[in-house]
Design a protein around this motif. Sequence first.
Motif, PDB file in Angstrom:
ATOM      1  N   LEU A  22       0.841  -1.205   0.000  1.00  0.00           N
ATOM      2  CA  LEU A  22       0.000   0.000   0.000  1.00  0.00           C
ATOM      3  C   LEU A  22       0.874   1.251   0.000  1.00  0.00           C
ATOM      4  O   LEU A  22       0.654   2.181  -0.777  1.00  0.00           O
ATOM      5  CB  LEU A  22      -0.902   0.020   1.243  1.00  0.00           C
ATOM      6  N   ALA A  23       1.871   1.262   0.879  1.00  0.00           N
ATOM      7  CA  ALA A  23       2.737   2.440   0.973  1.00  0.00           C
ATOM      8  C   ALA A  23       3.464   2.682  -0.356  1.00  0.00           C
ATOM      9  O   ALA A  23       3.687   3.832  -0.752  1.00  0.00           O
ATOM     10  CB  ALA A  23       3.745   2.258   2.110  1.00  0.00           C
ATOM     11  N   ALA A  24       3.793   1.575  -1.054  1.00  0.00           N
ATOM     12  CA  ALA A  24       4.518   1.714  -2.322  1.00  0.00           C
ATOM     13  C   ALA A  24       3.606   2.133  -3.475  1.00  0.00           C
ATOM     14  O   ALA A  24       4.091   2.458  -4.560  1.00  0.00           O
ATOM     15  CB  ALA A  24       5.189   0.380  -2.665  1.00  0.00           C
ATOM     16  N   VAL A  31      -2.594   5.619   7.050  1.00  0.00           N
ATOM     17  CA  VAL A  31      -1.283   5.701   7.695  1.00  0.00           C
ATOM     18  C   VAL A  31      -0.256   4.781   7.010  1.00  0.00           C
ATOM     19  O   VAL A  31       0.953   4.990   7.136  1.00  0.00           O
ATOM     20  CB  VAL A  31      -1.456   5.438   9.218  1.00  0.00           C
ATOM     21  N   ASN A  32      -0.739   3.798   6.233  1.00  0.00           N
ATOM     22  CA  ASN A  32       0.159   2.904   5.483  1.00  0.00           C
ATOM     23  C   ASN A  32       0.713   3.639   4.258  1.00  0.00           C
ATOM     24  O   ASN A  32       0.477   3.265   3.106  1.00  0.00           O
ATOM     25  CB  ASN A  32      -0.591   1.650   5.007  1.00  0.00           C
ATOM     26  N   VAL A  64      -6.729   8.167   0.078  1.00  0.00           N
ATOM     27  CA  VAL A  64      -5.684   7.353  -0.577  1.00  0.00           C
ATOM     28  C   VAL A  64      -4.893   6.570   0.470  1.00  0.00           C
ATOM     29  O   VAL A  64      -4.848   6.968   1.629  1.00  0.00           O
ATOM     30  CB  VAL A  64      -4.699   8.275  -1.369  1.00  0.00           C
ATOM     31  N   PRO A  65      -4.196   5.457   0.090  1.00  0.00           N
ATOM     32  CA  PRO A  65      -4.193   4.871  -1.252  1.00  0.00           C
ATOM     33  C   PRO A  65      -5.020   3.580  -1.352  1.00  0.00           C
ATOM     34  O   PRO A  65      -5.024   2.971  -2.414  1.00  0.00           O
ATOM     35  CB  PRO A  65      -2.713   4.544  -1.450  1.00  0.00           C
ATOM     36  N   TRP A 107      -8.050   5.744  -4.759  1.00  0.00           N
ATOM     37  CA  TRP A 107      -6.808   5.439  -5.469  1.00  0.00           C
ATOM     38  C   TRP A 107      -6.697   3.923  -5.542  1.00  0.00           C
ATOM     39  O   TRP A 107      -7.209   3.221  -4.655  1.00  0.00           O
ATOM     40  CB  TRP A 107      -5.626   6.033  -4.683  1.00  0.00           C
ATOM     41  N   HIS A 108      -6.005   3.417  -6.573  1.00  0.00           N
ATOM     42  CA  HIS A 108      -6.002   1.963  -6.762  1.00  0.00           C
ATOM     43  C   HIS A 108      -4.882   1.248  -6.005  1.00  0.00           C
ATOM     44  O   HIS A 108      -4.253   0.338  -6.557  1.00  0.00           O
ATOM     45  CB  HIS A 108      -5.921   1.627  -8.256  1.00  0.00           C
ATOM     46  N   GLY A 109      -4.611   1.609  -4.766  1.00  0.00           N
ATOM     47  CA  GLY A 109      -3.627   0.868  -3.966  1.00  0.00           C
ATOM     48  C   GLY A 109      -4.303  -0.348  -3.346  1.00  0.00           C
ATOM     49  O   GLY A 109      -5.496  -0.328  -3.046  1.00  0.00           O
ATOM     50  N   ARG A 110      -3.541  -1.414  -3.163  1.00  0.00           N
ATOM     51  CA  ARG A 110      -4.100  -2.629  -2.522  1.00  0.00           C
ATOM     52  C   ARG A 110      -3.075  -3.215  -1.553  1.00  0.00           C
ATOM     53  O   ARG A 110      -1.885  -3.166  -1.811  1.00  0.00           O
ATOM     54  CB  ARG A 110      -4.387  -3.704  -3.574  1.00  0.00           C
TER      55      ARG A 110
END
Length: 352
Positions: free
Chosen positions: A120-122, A145-146, A179-180, A218-221
Amino acid sequence: MVVTMARETSADAMYEAMRARLERIVPDVELRQKAELACEINRLKRARNAVILGHNYMEPALFNSIPDYVGDSLELSRQAAATSADIIVFCGVRFMAETAKILNPTKTVLVPSDRAGCSLAASITAAAVRALRQRFPGVPVVTYVNTYADVKAESDVCCTSSNAAAVVESLGVDTVIFVPDEYMARNIARETGRHVIFPTLVSPAEPAAGLDYQLVGWHGRCEVHEQFRAEDVRTIREQFPDVVVLAHPECSPEVVAAADFSGSTTAMVKFVERSSAPRYLLLTECAMGDNVAAANPGKEMLRLCSVRCPHMNQITLEDTLRSLQLTQYVIDIPEEIRVRAARAVERMLAVG
Ligand code: 13P
Ligand code: SF4
């Protein structure tokens, strides 16, 4: 939560205490060796006036021996903000250690492995957040927070899995950029009755007018939680009709809907403690299932251990000892970024 063995420096006493808690979970031969390592860490921790914070995903021998405090991201941020120790060793992933540094600029903050990242952070950069702001002018940014410090610095407020909906609601506005984490955004949208959109092209030239949205995602997973499927829940319910299913909010909305409860890692821990059901399925990192099973010997924890967090699993007792011996890996954040990130984290802590 405070861990009772965090001050133990006798290997025999540590071994006995760990055995009492973990004999059904960790092989005896491993417990003996890990008890010695844990004592060495506790001695060094005292000598260096260090505090160890341990996330709920730490492997059971580490989780139950050296951390002074264990918990979820929110609880550990609070402990980090309150500590008087000179050194904070964060047994968790890098973004968590960064949060501790953001709140404690004068202290030395260490993370035991330099490979403890997070998908997620990346998934998002500070430039992407700036582009979102340009595309949706005036819309406040809530950042999970990630994320790394530079992303937090571009945000109005942070949140964790235990306060995400409350933070979004606390802003008192119709529209929020979140996000994210895509699935968490979808879960918050469901919880707060908002309509979420995911802009595919982040370009100021692309007009936002005409779109119907109250949440911009946002498309974070999370590479762990995205793997659980609603179908898994159905199959397990067929096999174990009395199972109570708990899902982390980084799981898809379909999985959260198929579960009986969704909450942060500590919310899941508390749910099991307070419930009298005999059997649970924890849809989260497998090591946490071990830790919850160890704390609740009368209850059965089903866990899907083919799904592991490769980042959390980098943190070992061996690396934690080396971290204290060699003062590695030191978290450094440029002051200009830290100050702006601190505003967003402190604003989150004020919400609760
Ligand atoms: P919590 O804040 O619920 O502990 O979650 C952190 C995390 O990384 C979950 O994957
Ligand atoms: Fe990141 Fe997922 Fe691992 Fe948590 S479990 S640290 S969100 S990759």
